[in-house]
Scaffold this motif. Sequence first.
Motif, mmCIF file in Angstrom:
data_model
loop_
_atom_site.group_PDB
_atom_site.id
_atom_site.type_symbol
_atom_site.label_atom_id
_atom_site.label_comp_id
_atom_site.label_asym_id
_atom_site.label_seq_id
_atom_site.Cartn_x
_atom_site.Cartn_y
_atom_site.Cartn_z
ATOM 1 N N ALA A 135 0.851 -1.195 0.000
ATOM 2 C CA ALA A 135 0.000 0.000 0.000
ATOM 3 C C ALA A 135 0.882 1.240 0.000
ATOM 4 N N TYR A 136 0.261 2.373 -0.402
ATOM 5 C CA TYR A 136 0.992 3.641 -0.418
ATOM 6 C C TYR A 136 0.248 4.677 0.414
ATOM 7 N N ALA A 137 0.973 5.239 1.400
ATOM 8 C CA ALA A 137 0.409 6.288 2.264
ATOM 9 C C ALA A 137 1.076 7.608 1.924
ATOM 10 N N MET A 172 -6.264 4.749 13.561
ATOM 11 C CA MET A 172 -6.121 3.300 13.709
ATOM 12 C C MET A 172 -6.497 2.835 15.105
ATOM 13 N N VAL A 193 -5.206 -5.705 0.802
ATOM 14 C CA VAL A 193 -5.147 -4.842 1.989
ATOM 15 C C VAL A 193 -5.962 -3.559 1.767
ATOM 16 N N ILE A 217 -7.169 -0.901 4.502
ATOM 17 C CA ILE A 217 -6.410 0.165 5.194
ATOM 18 C C ILE A 217 -6.469 1.509 4.462
ATOM 19 N N MET A 225 -1.598 5.948 8.904
ATOM 20 C CA MET A 225 -0.641 4.948 9.375
ATOM 21 C C MET A 225 0.246 5.487 10.498
ATOM 22 N N ASP A 229 3.587 1.149 12.952
ATOM 23 C CA ASP A 229 3.634 1.782 11.633
ATOM 24 C C ASP A 229 4.290 3.162 11.720
ATOM 25 N N ILE A 278 7.625 4.469 9.750
ATOM 26 C CA ILE A 278 7.564 5.613 8.838
ATOM 27 C C ILE A 278 8.659 6.621 9.181
ATOM 28 N N LEU A 307 -1.459 -7.525 12.842
ATOM 29 C CA LEU A 307 -1.899 -6.697 11.731
ATOM 30 C C LEU A 307 -3.416 -6.552 11.745
ATOM 31 N N THR A 357 8.789 -0.836 5.241
ATOM 32 C CA THR A 357 8.476 0.497 4.700
ATOM 33 C C THR A 357 9.672 1.112 3.977
ATOM 34 N N TYR A 409 4.939 7.000 1.759
ATOM 35 C CA TYR A 409 5.526 5.768 2.304
ATOM 36 C C TYR A 409 4.918 4.554 1.613
ATOM 37 N N SER A 447 3.025 -5.626 3.925
ATOM 38 C CA SER A 447 2.787 -6.385 5.148
ATOM 39 C C SER A 447 3.071 -7.857 4.897
HETATM 40 N N1 WA2 Z 1 -0.472 -2.812 6.188
HETATM 41 C C1 WA2 Z 1 -1.371 -3.824 6.311
HETATM 42 N N2 WA2 Z 1 -1.947 -4.177 7.464
HETATM 43 C C2 WA2 Z 1 -1.606 -3.485 8.567
HETATM 44 C C3 WA2 Z 1 -0.671 -2.437 8.520
HETATM 45 C C4 WA2 Z 1 -0.105 -2.103 7.275
HETATM 46 N N3 WA2 Z 1 0.790 -1.093 7.177
HETATM 47 N N4 WA2 Z 1 -0.561 -1.951 9.790
HETATM 48 C C5 WA2 Z 1 -1.382 -2.681 10.575
HETATM 49 N N5 WA2 Z 1 -2.024 -3.607 9.856
HETATM 50 C C6 WA2 Z 1 1.369 1.826 3.902
HETATM 51 O O1 WA2 Z 1 4.444 2.052 5.911
HETATM 52 C C7 WA2 Z 1 3.403 2.475 5.108
HETATM 53 C C8 WA2 Z 1 1.291 -0.620 5.913
HETATM 54 C C9 WA2 Z 1 1.921 0.749 6.102
HETATM 55 C C10 WA2 Z 1 2.462 1.333 4.799
#
Ligand code: WA2
Length: 281
Positions: free
Chosen positions: A77-79, A101, A136, A139, A144, A150, A154, A171, A182, A206, A210
């Motif tokens: 994923a991308y945050a 969260m 995923v 999320i 995050m 997390d 980051i 998770l 990350t 970021y 996972s």
């Molecule tokens: N991804 C999937 N499940 C999770 C989680 C996560 N973090 N945290 C808790 N459960 C987009 O570092 C950036 C992924 C976080 C990235």
Amino acid sequence: SMHDIAQRRVEMLSTMCDERARMLQDQFNVSMNHVHALAILVSTFHHGKHPSAVDQNIFGKYTESSAFERPLTSGVAYALKVLHSDRVHFEKQHGWTIKNMEAENEALVQDCIPENLDPAPIQDEYAPVIFAQETVSHIVSIDMMSGKEDRENILRARASGKGVLTSPFKLLKSNHLGVVLTFAVYNSELPPNATPDQRIEATAGYLGASYDVPSLVDKLLHQLASKQTIVVNVYDTTNASAPITMYGTDVIDTGLLHISGLDFGDPLRKHEMHCRTPMNG
Ligand code: WA2
């Protein structure tokens, strides 16, 4: 002789353990390199192109069809890095509020249905997920930086420019312990010797992956299934006096034990594989 048989058992255990540890480490390294390449892809085609060539639809399709390149990962994923001063604009633009969260109701957080989550409380900055692999997708919209593991990841990723790993933790939407990897995505050319402050300043977002460790290690060990079985445990031994079990059930000492080192590429984390002969093996 009895001595030769005992010696062969010791050798067999160490060979099998080293083979499994090496395979796990290699597969982890392969997927880490591909997650790094995804961070460069987002930098090039999302932040480096106007208008952006990436949206959720494209990110979802690309990450799903390249999932075979990232063994052991359960999703990527991308945050985005969002400063508080940009929050209102960001939320209007995306049509949703940044979610927290953590909440009073732990069960709702674990179910991870965004409508049930609270809006993120006011912070200096946020890291809401804007793109996610289908696996995923739960999320998307979650900040995050509002989760302890997390958030630490980051902060360490963007100051260092390296791939960084969390300790094992539960998770979202999973009953198992997992870890998150990350990589920071930067919005301008950074000199290779950039300072941590320059890196933090130039951070755009970021890219994270996972790892649902128990189910993924299970899969890997089954690929290696042989007549001779061994009992395998994987530990995070970063804190030597308090190892965390990442894979396997706690075992009673049956005498023969071999420990193989595991290097997952983050010098701040230590891991080990412990192998034993089964009780009556
Ligand atoms: N991804 C999937 N499940 C999770 C989680 C996560 N973090 N945290 C808790 N459960 C987009 O570092 C950036 C992924 C976080 C990235």
